[in-house]
Design a protein around this motif. Structure first.
Motif, PDB file in Angstrom:
ATOM      1  N   ARG A  95      49.073  32.994  43.176  1.00  0.00           N
ATOM      2  CA  ARG A  95      49.336  33.796  41.981  1.00  0.00           C
ATOM      3  C   ARG A  95      48.074  34.536  41.579  1.00  0.00           C
ATOM      4  O   ARG A  95      46.984  33.984  41.602  1.00  0.00           O
ATOM      5  CB  ARG A  95      49.760  32.885  40.834  1.00  0.00           C
ATOM      6  N   LYS A  96      48.261  35.783  41.197  1.00  0.00           N
ATOM      7  CA  LYS A  96      47.155  36.611  40.728  1.00  0.00           C
ATOM      8  C   LYS A  96      47.264  36.743  39.210  1.00  0.00           C
ATOM      9  O   LYS A  96      48.356  36.831  38.667  1.00  0.00           O
ATOM     10  CB  LYS A  96      47.220  37.989  41.374  1.00  0.00           C
ATOM     11  N   SER A  97      46.150  36.792  38.551  1.00  0.00           N
ATOM     12  CA  SER A  97      46.145  36.927  37.100  1.00  0.00           C
ATOM     13  C   SER A  97      46.836  38.207  36.662  1.00  0.00           C
ATOM     14  O   SER A  97      46.695  39.260  37.290  1.00  0.00           O
ATOM     15  CB  SER A  97      44.700  36.948  36.590  1.00  0.00           C
ATOM     16  N   SER A  98      47.564  38.123  35.567  1.00  0.00           N
ATOM     17  CA  SER A  98      48.202  39.321  35.008  1.00  0.00           C
ATOM     18  C   SER A  98      47.153  40.281  34.462  1.00  0.00           C
ATOM     19  O   SER A  98      47.432  41.455  34.251  1.00  0.00           O
ATOM     20  CB  SER A  98      49.175  38.929  33.896  1.00  0.00           C
ATOM     21  N   PHE A  99      45.932  39.822  34.267  1.00  0.00           N
ATOM     22  CA  PHE A  99      44.847  40.671  33.780  1.00  0.00           C
ATOM     23  C   PHE A  99      44.184  41.462  34.900  1.00  0.00           C
ATOM     24  O   PHE A  99      43.281  42.248  34.646  1.00  0.00           O
ATOM     25  CB  PHE A  99      43.788  39.826  33.063  1.00  0.00           C
ATOM     26  N   SER A 100      44.605  41.256  36.137  1.00  0.00           N
ATOM     27  CA  SER A 100      43.960  41.953  37.253  1.00  0.00           C
ATOM     28  C   SER A 100      44.322  43.423  37.315  1.00  0.00           C
ATOM     29  O   SER A 100      43.638  44.199  37.959  1.00  0.00           O
ATOM     30  CB  SER A 100      44.313  41.267  38.579  1.00  0.00           C
ATOM     31  N   GLY A 101      45.400  43.821  36.667  1.00  0.00           N
ATOM     32  CA  GLY A 101      45.778  45.230  36.644  1.00  0.00           C
ATOM     33  C   GLY A 101      46.172  45.743  38.007  1.00  0.00           C
ATOM     34  O   GLY A 101      46.537  44.991  38.904  1.00  0.00           O
ATOM     35  N   GLU A 145      42.870  46.313  43.152  1.00  0.00           N
ATOM     36  CA  GLU A 145      42.793  45.165  44.062  1.00  0.00           C
ATOM     37  C   GLU A 145      41.348  44.843  44.424  1.00  0.00           C
ATOM     38  O   GLU A 145      41.084  44.005  45.261  1.00  0.00           O
ATOM     39  CB  GLU A 145      43.574  45.479  45.353  1.00  0.00           C
ATOM     40  N   CYS A 188      39.798  40.782  42.582  1.00  0.00           N
ATOM     41  CA  CYS A 188      40.805  39.824  42.144  1.00  0.00           C
ATOM     42  C   CYS A 188      40.704  38.529  42.933  1.00  0.00           C
ATOM     43  O   CYS A 188      40.360  38.527  44.102  1.00  0.00           O
ATOM     44  CB  CYS A 188      42.208  40.392  42.328  1.00  0.00           C
ATOM     45  N   GLU A 225      43.061  34.852  43.582  1.00  0.00           N
ATOM     46  CA  GLU A 225      44.393  34.272  43.481  1.00  0.00           C
ATOM     47  C   GLU A 225      44.241  32.756  43.470  1.00  0.00           C
ATOM     48  O   GLU A 225      43.336  32.210  44.100  1.00  0.00           O
ATOM     49  CB  GLU A 225      45.263  34.695  44.658  1.00  0.00           C
ATOM     50  N   SER A 259      41.665  37.834  46.855  1.00  0.00           N
ATOM     51  CA  SER A 259      42.910  38.548  47.162  1.00  0.00           C
ATOM     52  C   SER A 259      42.722  39.616  48.240  1.00  0.00           C
ATOM     53  O   SER A 259      43.677  39.978  48.911  1.00  0.00           O
ATOM     54  CB  SER A 259      43.499  39.173  45.899  1.00  0.00           C
TER      55      SER A 259
END
Length: 72
Positions: free
Chosen positions: A18-24, A27, A30, A32, A48
């Motif tokens: 899962r990647k943070s929702s704050f990563s926008g 790429e 980031c 995970e 990531s």
């Protein structure tokens, strides 16, 4: 004594990354995370941009402390 074990993402079958929702949308910087406490008793973290590369493994309490430090 601490034992260092080098793992790659392929060494952790079934991990759901899962990647943070704050990563926008970018790429470029980031990470995970995957909760693999059931099989590894750890939280796994990877870059990531390099999903097949090395993985850092944290004990849950250490990962929580890391997140708290980052938030501060």
């Amino acid at each position: 004594m601490t034992t260092n074990i080098v793992l790659s993402a392929s060494d952790i079958p079934g991990a759901v990354w899962r990647k943070s929702s704050f990563s926008g949308g970018s790429e470029s910087q980031c990470v995970e995370c995957a909760d693999v406490r059931v099989t590894q008793e750890r939280i796994a973290v990877r870059d990531s941009k390099n999903p097949h590369g090395p993985v850092l493994m944290f004990r849950p309490a250490s990962f929580a402390a890391l997140i708290d430090s980052v938030r501060a």
